[in-house]
Design a protein around this motif. Structure first.
Motif, PDB file in Angstrom:
ATOM      1  N   GLY A   1       0.765  -1.243   0.000  1.00 50.64           N
ATOM      2  CA  GLY A   1       0.000   0.000   0.000  1.00 50.64           C
ATOM      3  C   GLY A   1       0.797   1.295   0.000  1.00 50.64           C
ATOM      4  N   GLU A   2       2.107   1.226  -0.156  1.00 49.79           N
ATOM      5  CA  GLU A   2       2.864   2.484  -0.234  1.00 49.79           C
ATOM      6  C   GLU A   2       2.715   3.074  -1.633  1.00 49.79           C
ATOM      7  OE1 GLU A   2       6.967   1.340   1.870  1.00 49.79           O
ATOM      8  OE2 GLU A   2       5.946  -0.222   0.723  1.00 49.79           O
ATOM      9  N   VAL A   3       2.627   4.392  -1.687  1.00 46.31           N
ATOM     10  CA  VAL A   3       2.506   5.058  -2.991  1.00 46.31           C
ATOM     11  C   VAL A   3       3.869   5.082  -3.676  1.00 46.31           C
ATOM     12  CG1 VAL A   3       2.029   7.243  -4.155  1.00 46.31           C
ATOM     13  CG2 VAL A   3       0.575   6.485  -2.255  1.00 46.31           C
ATOM     14  N   ILE A   4       3.937   4.488  -4.851  1.00 48.28           N
ATOM     15  CA  ILE A   4       5.174   4.535  -5.628  1.00 48.28           C
ATOM     16  C   ILE A   4       5.152   5.772  -6.518  1.00 48.28           C
ATOM     17  CG2 ILE A   4       6.707   3.259  -7.170  1.00 48.28           C
ATOM     18  CD1 ILE A   4       4.913   0.759  -6.593  1.00 48.28           C
ATOM     19  N   ASN A   5       4.003   5.978  -7.152  1.00 45.30           N
ATOM     20  CA  ASN A   5       3.907   7.052  -8.133  1.00 45.30           C
ATOM     21  C   ASN A   5       2.432   7.355  -8.339  1.00 45.30           C
ATOM     22  OD1 ASN A   5       3.464   7.474 -11.346  1.00 45.30           O
ATOM     23  ND2 ASN A   5       5.292   8.536 -10.652  1.00 45.30           N
ATOM     24  N   ALA A   6       2.082   8.656  -8.320  1.00 44.93           N
ATOM     25  CA  ALA A   6       0.672   9.024  -8.418  1.00 44.93           C
ATOM     26  C   ALA A   6       0.477  10.215  -9.336  1.00 44.93           C
ATOM     27  CB  ALA A   6       0.129   9.346  -7.028  1.00 44.93           C
ATOM     28  N   ASP A   7      -0.608  10.195 -10.087  1.00 44.58           N
ATOM     29  CA  ASP A   7      -0.973  11.371 -10.884  1.00 44.58           C
ATOM     30  C   ASP A   7      -1.215  12.567  -9.976  1.00 44.58           C
ATOM     31  OD1 ASP A   7      -0.939   9.910 -13.177  1.00 44.58           O
ATOM     32  OD2 ASP A   7      -3.110   9.920 -13.519  1.00 44.58           O
ATOM     33  N   ASP A   8      -0.915  13.754 -10.481  1.00 47.22           N
ATOM     34  CA  ASP A   8      -1.341  14.950  -9.769  1.00 47.22           C
ATOM     35  C   ASP A   8      -2.869  14.894  -9.718  1.00 47.22           C
ATOM     36  OD1 ASP A   8      -0.578  17.982  -9.012  1.00 47.22           O
ATOM     37  OD2 ASP A   8      -2.486  17.901 -10.115  1.00 47.22           O
ATOM     38  N   PRO A   9      -3.463  15.053  -8.508  1.00 46.45           N
ATOM     39  CA  PRO A   9      -4.912  14.837  -8.390  1.00 46.45           C
ATOM     40  C   PRO A   9      -5.734  15.758  -9.279  1.00 46.45           C
ATOM     41  CG  PRO A   9      -3.893  15.296  -6.225  1.00 46.45           C
ATOM     42  CD  PRO A   9      -2.808  15.353  -7.251  1.00 46.45           C
ATOM     43  N   ALA A  10      -5.247  16.951  -9.536  1.00 46.74           N
ATOM     44  CA  ALA A  10      -6.040  17.887 -10.336  1.00 46.74           C
ATOM     45  C   ALA A  10      -5.808  17.715 -11.829  1.00 46.74           C
ATOM     46  CB  ALA A  10      -5.714  19.323  -9.934  1.00 46.74           C
ATOM     47  N   PHE A  11      -4.592  17.410 -12.239  1.00 45.15           N
ATOM     48  CA  PHE A  11      -4.278  17.493 -13.681  1.00 45.15           C
ATOM     49  C   PHE A  11      -4.070  16.148 -14.372  1.00 45.15           C
ATOM     50  CE2 PHE A  11      -2.514  21.442 -11.698  1.00 45.15           C
ATOM     51  CZ  PHE A  11      -3.633  22.223 -11.998  1.00 45.15           C
ATOM     52  N   GLY A  12      -3.628  15.147 -13.646  1.00 41.82           N
ATOM     53  CA  GLY A  12      -3.455  13.822 -14.265  1.00 41.82           C
ATOM     54  C   GLY A  12      -2.813  13.934 -15.628  1.00 41.82           C
ATOM     55  N   THR A  13      -3.473  13.357 -16.607  1.00 38.09           N
ATOM     56  CA  THR A  13      -3.034  13.562 -17.992  1.00 38.09           C
ATOM     57  C   THR A  13      -3.994  14.545 -18.641  1.00 38.09           C
ATOM     58  OG1 THR A  13      -2.063  11.367 -18.167  1.00 38.09           O
ATOM     59  CG2 THR A  13      -2.649  12.467 -20.234  1.00 38.09           C
ATOM     60  N   SER A  14      -3.443  15.594 -19.216  1.00 38.82           N
ATOM     61  CA  SER A  14      -4.317  16.573 -19.870  1.00 38.82           C
ATOM     62  C   SER A  14      -3.631  17.208 -21.064  1.00 38.82           C
ATOM     63  CB  SER A  14      -4.791  17.625 -18.859  1.00 38.82           C
ATOM     64  OG  SER A  14      -3.741  18.040 -18.025  1.00 38.82           O
ATOM     65  N   TRP A  15      -4.405  17.960 -21.811  1.00 37.33           N
ATOM     66  CA  TRP A  15      -3.903  18.556 -23.052  1.00 37.33           C
ATOM     67  C   TRP A  15      -3.836  20.080 -22.954  1.00 37.33           C
ATOM     68  CZ3 TRP A  15      -7.260  14.435 -22.945  1.00 37.33           C
ATOM     69  CH2 TRP A  15      -6.863  13.283 -23.639  1.00 37.33           C
ATOM     70  N   LEU A  16      -2.845  20.611 -23.629  1.00 39.14           N
ATOM     71  CA  LEU A  16      -2.813  22.046 -23.929  1.00 39.14           C
ATOM     72  C   LEU A  16      -2.723  22.091 -25.443  1.00 39.14           C
ATOM     73  CD1 LEU A  16      -0.287  23.941 -21.603  1.00 39.14           C
ATOM     74  CD2 LEU A  16      -2.693  24.505 -21.996  1.00 39.14           C
ATOM     75  N   GLY A  17      -3.865  22.278 -26.086  1.00 39.85           N
ATOM     76  CA  GLY A  17      -3.868  22.151 -27.548  1.00 39.85           C
ATOM     77  C   GLY A  17      -3.481  20.726 -27.908  1.00 39.85           C
ATOM     78  N   GLU A  18      -2.482  20.582 -28.769  1.00 40.37           N
ATOM     79  CA  GLU A  18      -2.055  19.249 -29.189  1.00 40.37           C
ATOM     80  C   GLU A  18      -1.093  18.608 -28.206  1.00 40.37           C
ATOM     81  OE1 GLU A  18      -1.042  17.531 -33.127  1.00 40.37           O
ATOM     82  OE2 GLU A  18      -0.928  19.678 -33.562  1.00 40.37           O
ATOM     83  N   GLU A  19      -0.504  19.436 -27.364  1.00 40.08           N
ATOM     84  CA  GLU A  19       0.464  18.892 -26.404  1.00 40.08           C
ATOM     85  C   GLU A  19      -0.234  18.058 -25.353  1.00 40.08           C
ATOM     86  OE1 GLU A  19       3.784  22.473 -26.263  1.00 40.08           O
ATOM     87  OE2 GLU A  19       2.466  22.104 -24.549  1.00 40.08           O
ATOM     88  N   VAL A  20       0.342  16.914 -25.061  1.00 38.37           N
ATOM     89  CA  VAL A  20      -0.255  16.070 -24.036  1.00 38.37           C
ATOM     90  C   VAL A  20       0.758  15.884 -22.905  1.00 38.37           C
ATOM     91  CG1 VAL A  20       0.375  13.901 -25.240  1.00 38.37           C
ATOM     92  CG2 VAL A  20      -1.498  13.915 -23.576  1.00 38.37           C
ATOM     93  N   THR A  21       0.296  16.051 -21.675  1.00 37.56           N
ATOM     94  CA  THR A  21       1.195  16.047 -20.519  1.00 37.56           C
ATOM     95  C   THR A  21       0.634  15.153 -19.430  1.00 37.56           C
ATOM     96  OG1 THR A  21       1.701  18.367 -20.986  1.00 37.56           O
ATOM     97  CG2 THR A  21       2.381  17.531 -18.836  1.00 37.56           C
ATOM     98  N   THR A  22       1.521  14.411 -18.790  1.00 37.66           N
ATOM     99  CA  THR A  22       1.120  13.677 -17.586  1.00 37.66           C
ATOM    100  C   THR A  22       1.822  14.315 -16.393  1.00 37.66           C
ATOM    101  OG1 THR A  22       0.697  11.640 -18.769  1.00 37.66           O
ATOM    102  CG2 THR A  22       1.128  11.446 -16.403  1.00 37.66           C
ATOM    103  N   TYR A  23       1.018  14.757 -15.430  1.00 39.97           N
ATOM    104  CA  TYR A  23       1.536  15.401 -14.223  1.00 39.97           C
ATOM    105  C   TYR A  23       1.537  14.398 -13.082  1.00 39.97           C
ATOM    106  CZ  TYR A  23       0.530  19.615 -16.902  1.00 39.97           C
ATOM    107  OH  TYR A  23       0.486  20.576 -17.886  1.00 39.97           O
ATOM    108  N   LYS A  24       2.672  14.326 -12.379  1.00 40.73           N
ATOM    109  CA  LYS A  24       2.802  13.373 -11.279  1.00 40.73           C
ATOM    110  C   LYS A  24       3.116  14.122  -9.989  1.00 40.73           C
ATOM    111  CE  LYS A  24       2.647   9.445 -13.683  1.00 40.73           C
ATOM    112  NZ  LYS A  24       1.595   8.446 -13.402  1.00 40.73           N
ATOM    113  N   THR A  25       2.548  13.638  -8.913  1.00 41.85           N
ATOM    114  CA  THR A  25       2.830  14.263  -7.621  1.00 41.85           C
ATOM    115  C   THR A  25       4.296  14.052  -7.257  1.00 41.85           C
ATOM    116  OG1 THR A  25       0.607  13.714  -6.940  1.00 41.85           O
ATOM    117  CG2 THR A  25       2.155  14.294  -5.189  1.00 41.85           C
ATOM    118  N   LEU A  26       4.986  15.136  -6.919  1.00 42.46           N
ATOM    119  CA  LEU A  26       6.360  14.997  -6.443  1.00 42.46           C
ATOM    120  C   LEU A  26       6.321  14.360  -5.065  1.00 42.46           C
ATOM    121  CD1 LEU A  26       8.185  18.373  -7.178  1.00 42.46           C
ATOM    122  CD2 LEU A  26       8.983  16.101  -7.838  1.00 42.46           C
ATOM    123  N   GLN A  27       7.085  13.311  -4.882  1.00 40.67           N
ATOM    124  CA  GLN A  27       7.140  12.667  -3.569  1.00 40.67           C
ATOM    125  C   GLN A  27       8.227  13.338  -2.734  1.00 40.67           C
ATOM    126  OE1 GLN A  27       4.862  10.435  -2.776  1.00 40.67           O
ATOM    127  NE2 GLN A  27       4.012  10.399  -4.841  1.00 40.67           N
TER     128      GLN A  27
END
Ligand code: MIG
Length: 817
Positions: free
Chosen positions: A120-146
């Motif tokens: 149950g330890e968190v290894i890696n998690a999406d940023d709760p607000a942004f996860g994967t999202s787009w800015l126009g054609e650009e696609v970004t995955t945001y991860k919470t900094l541990q």
């Protein structure tokens, strides 16, 4: 309030279309529907879709797209998902996918991914607000900094070993001015490892368009990776060790096949040896001066008006005779091949390219032309199978002339004016794309074409391919060098970090221009660089056309002598280096092992003062130091260590002050190590004698070493024609066991000389081999044994080592003391 209202109206009149012109962040949205087939789980959301595929218990792939997914095709990844045990739960708002090693928790509103350990330890998690999202054609995955998270990998990028707080751009670029801070380099490996709370994971984003990885640069909220177009497509890798993550990453993208042994010797290059007489006399000088060497290179001036696959008829009238002469000297020839094909009448390479439609085209169907050394050129579309096969047939023309090394340069693509337009069409193995997606794989596919052609047409012999540009997976075909560095102390150390980082990123066979490409090194810089080069996967000196001559004898007698001894030492170490490449071909472990691999959780190894230290293979710690420093601080990590020059023991987990006089690169051997060596030779074509020297360093911990040998030049090892045996050291039982040999190859050696380091004569006075008593003889040496390159050398402390020799019969043998 009212006034503001008026202002908005006014602005609205002035800029009526502003809203919507620049797209705002567009998130993936909530899950509407889930579809499951085999190991693939598809989540349809309000604004797109995501797909999870379990590749193995520790490797999970995530894809995200707005519309239907594009056809699944990758130049990097060759494997398919493995069948493995997966458990799924589907509750309101929460979906989980668990393998035997990791749990993926998926929230549905909105869709976010969290990777957890089985406890149950968190290894890696999406940023709760942004996860994967787009800015126009650009696609970004945001991860919470541990908290305290470190980031390593990303291949050829300068900066610190720990990339926290910085960013890397992936956009293959001919960057002759690069330095530690440059974000544009020659190759792209969009793979990193995150380390926190004694956990480690890897992320490989397989999207070859221009990308950016930010490891908390400019934000303390998240780290992220962004591709400029196409799908988000990443592989999450979990394993308990960095080694395991590299193993999984290279399972996905492939491993370096065992190189021809001669390419692991010393390589001499210059822009450019010509005419033929200069090349041959340079080669001969190495032999006259007894400086070991296996390879020499020709840069662009060997060609006729820079037309690839031609020779300048005046400078090189008879290439075949020339390679024959080199061969007699025990040397191989590599030639440079650029991608640009000169637009010239009566030039068959050009003519065929046009006639068979093999070049990169504009969308209107005309061939793209860019200017480079030959003048205006067309460029082969290496993403087209037909072009690759055609290119291979041209490579054959060199192979037929006795060329065995193929050096691919300028394949970013580099053109005068720098910018190759994005709108160009590429074949992409029939799926069609533009240069936007293809640029970062172009050099990789060029090197692949070169390798495949050479392999096909060299009668079962292994070719050597060297490329400047590349993408994840390049390691399957080519070695890589770090481009145009400068003759500066900083660049020498930067080069070590680049090669270590490439090693963390699946690329084992890497080198840098020893001596520095541009500028003229001082005596001490050149000397130190030659020393470090001896402990790099590829050992090649190179320099630019308007620099001074830089062969080992050009810097005075002392430097020449030091260079000769370090090169010689590398030749003695070849059994160890070769076995290291074998190991890498099996599990992806690099030769240059950043200390982050074995000492991941020791914060001192990330200290900028020590961050370029590395293990060369499993046992030898190299502490690179500037040529100007005759004393330096070295961090020895956990365990016990021996000074390689005099066997002086050191306890680890401490900083020591080391002698780093000009002839002495700080080198240490890990206690318990088993290091195979051979007698000094001047070429891998020379007879290396009948004796394998097994150096054993006394330690507290048991150790195992896999010795590996084959013919060094063919692919027969693929069908079992190798010699392999496990050597096990058990200090508690005072025993060294040589396992029974495996494979059908007969070793070059039939005598073993066991060289005992760190043992006292009393400890080993009752030594037996397979039960028979043997006398251990103290040999007075300065380095290992009197046969070796550093013997009787300068200031090294005289030392007695103990050694014992016995015939090898390929069966299990036990040495007991
Ligand atoms: O525009 O072929 O990085 O190693 O000597 C320069 C000439 C082209 C760049 C390579 C360098 C090589 C040089 N090349």
């Amino acid at each position: 309030m009212k006034r503001y209202y008026l202002l908005w109206i006014l602005l609205g009149i002035l800029y009526p279309n502003m809203k919507g012109q620049v797209p705002a962040n567009s998130p993936l949205g909530n899950v509407k529907k889930i579809e499951v087939s085999h190991s693939t789980y598809t989540f349809l959301t309000t604004n797109g879709r995501a797909q999870v595929t379990v590749y193995s218990p520790g490797v999970i792939r995530i894809r995200v797209a707005h519309q239907a997914f594009a056809p699944d095709f990758s130049y990097a990844v060759e494997v398919k998902p493995e069948a493995c045990h997966v458990q799924v739960t589907d509750a309101k708002g929460l979906y989980t996918i668990s393998t035997d090693s990791v749990t993926l928790r998926i929230t549905k509103d909105p869709l976010r991914f969290t990777f957890l350990t089985k406890t149950g330890e968190v290894i890696n998690a999406d940023d709760p607000a942004f996860g994967t999202s787009w800015l126009g054609e650009e696609v970004t995955t945001y991860k919470t900094l541990q908290p305290g998270e470190r980031f390593i990998g990303m291949g050829e990028h300068g900066g610190n070993l720990d990339r926290a707080g910085t960013a890397c751009v992936n956009y293959n670029t001919d960057n002759p001015e690069y330095d530690d801070a440059s974000d544009r380099m020659y190759s792209t490996i969009p793979f990193y490892m995150g380390l926190h709370d004694h956990l480690a994971y890897g992320i490989f984003m397989d999207n070859s368009s221009r990308s950016l990885f930010s490891f908390g640069a400019g934000s303390n909220r998240f780290d992220y990776f962004r591709a400029s177009c196409g799908e988000m497509n990443y592989y999450f890798i979990y394993h308990s060790t960095v080694k395991g993550i590299i193993g999984s990453y290279t399972w996905l993208t492939g491993r370096t096949p065992i190189p021809p042994i001669w390419s692991l010797g010393y390589q001499q290059c210059r822009w450019c040896y010509f005419p033929e007489a200069d090349l041959l006399s340079t080669a001969a000088k190495f032999r006259e001066r007894h400086i070991p060497i296996d390879m020499i290179y020709l840069d662009i001036n060997y060609m006729d008006h820079y037309k690839i696959f031609t020779w300048d008829p005046n400078r090189f009238p008879d290439p075949k005779a020339m390679t024959g002469k080199l061969q007699k000297m025990g040397m191989h020839l590599a030639v440079i091949i650029d991608p640009g094909v000169k637009i010239a009448k009566n030039y068959p390479v050009y003519q065929q390219g046009v006639d068979s439609s093999l070049f990169i085209k504009y969308p209107d169907g005309t061939n793209y032309a860019g200017q480079v050394w030959p003048g205006w050129c067309n460029f082969p579309d290496f993403t087209m199978p037909k072009t690759r096969a055609w290119w291979g047939r041209w490579v054959k023309t060199y192979a037929d002339e006795g060329v065995t090394g193929f050096w691919n340069d300028m394949n970013e693509i580099a053109v005068w004016g720098k910018e190759v337009p994005d709108l160009l069409n590429l074949n992409w193995d029939g799926l069609h794309t533009t240069y936007r997606q293809a640029k970062n794989v172009y050099g990789f596919q060029m090197a692949r074409s070169t390798y495949e052609g050479a392999k096909k047409y060299m009668d079962g012999k292994r070719p050597f391919v060297l490329s400047r540009s590349g993408y994840s997976g390049l390691q399957r075909y080519t070695a890589i060098w770090t481009g145009d560095n400068q003759a500066k102390e900083d660049h020498m150390l930067l080069g070590v970090r680049l090669i270590n980082s490439l090693g963390l990123s699946g690329v084992t066979f890497a080198g840098m221009d020893v001596g520095g490409f541009s500028g003229n090194p001082t005596q001490s810089l050149y000397t130190r660089w030659m020393e470090i080069g001896a402990f790099l996967p590829m050992y090649r000196a190179h320099t630019t056309i308007n620099s001074n001559r830089e062969e080992p004898w050009d810097f005075g007698e002392t430097c020449e002598d030091i260079a000769r001894r370090y090169i010689g030492f590398r030749y003695q170490l070849l059994p160890y280096i070769y076995a290291g490449f074998y190991e890498s071909s099996q599990d992806g472990m690099p030769l240059n092992r950043s200390l982050a691999i074995n000492y991941t959780n020791d914060s001192t190894i990330y200290d900028p003062e020590f961050q370029q230290e590395y293990l060369f293979g499993p046992s030898i710690l190299v502490a690179p130091v500037k040529g100007t420093e005759s004393l330096c601080r070295v961090y020895l990590p956990e365990g016990n260590w021996y000074d390689l020059f005099n066997d002086k023991p050191y306890a680890g987990k401490q900083v020591i002050v080391a002698n780093s006089e000009l002839n002495r690169l700080p080198l240490y051997v890990k206690a318990g190590s088993i290091i195979p060596m051979q007698k000094l030779v001047e070429s891998t074509a020379d007879n290396s004698g009948d004796t394998l020297f097994i150096n054993l360093y006394e330690g507290q911990q048991p150790n195992q070493y896999r010795y590996y040998e084959d013919d060094g030049t063919t692919y027969k090892y693929e069908s079992g024609h190798y010699y392999k045996r496990l050597i096990s050291y058990d200090p508690q039982q005072a025993m060294l066991t040589f396992g029974k040999k495996e494979g059908s190859f007969t070793s070059r050696f039939h005598v073993i000389t066991l060289v005992l380091h760190g043992f006292t004569p009393e400890e080993v006075q009752h030594l037996t081999v397979n039960g028979a008593a043997k006398t251990v003889t103290p040999e007075e040496i300065r380095f290992f044994t009197s046969h070796f390159a550093f013997a009787d050398y300068g200031p090294f402390d005289t030392k007695h080592v103990l050694s014992v020799s016995f015939p090898d019969n390929d069966n299990e043998m036990q040495v007991h003391w």
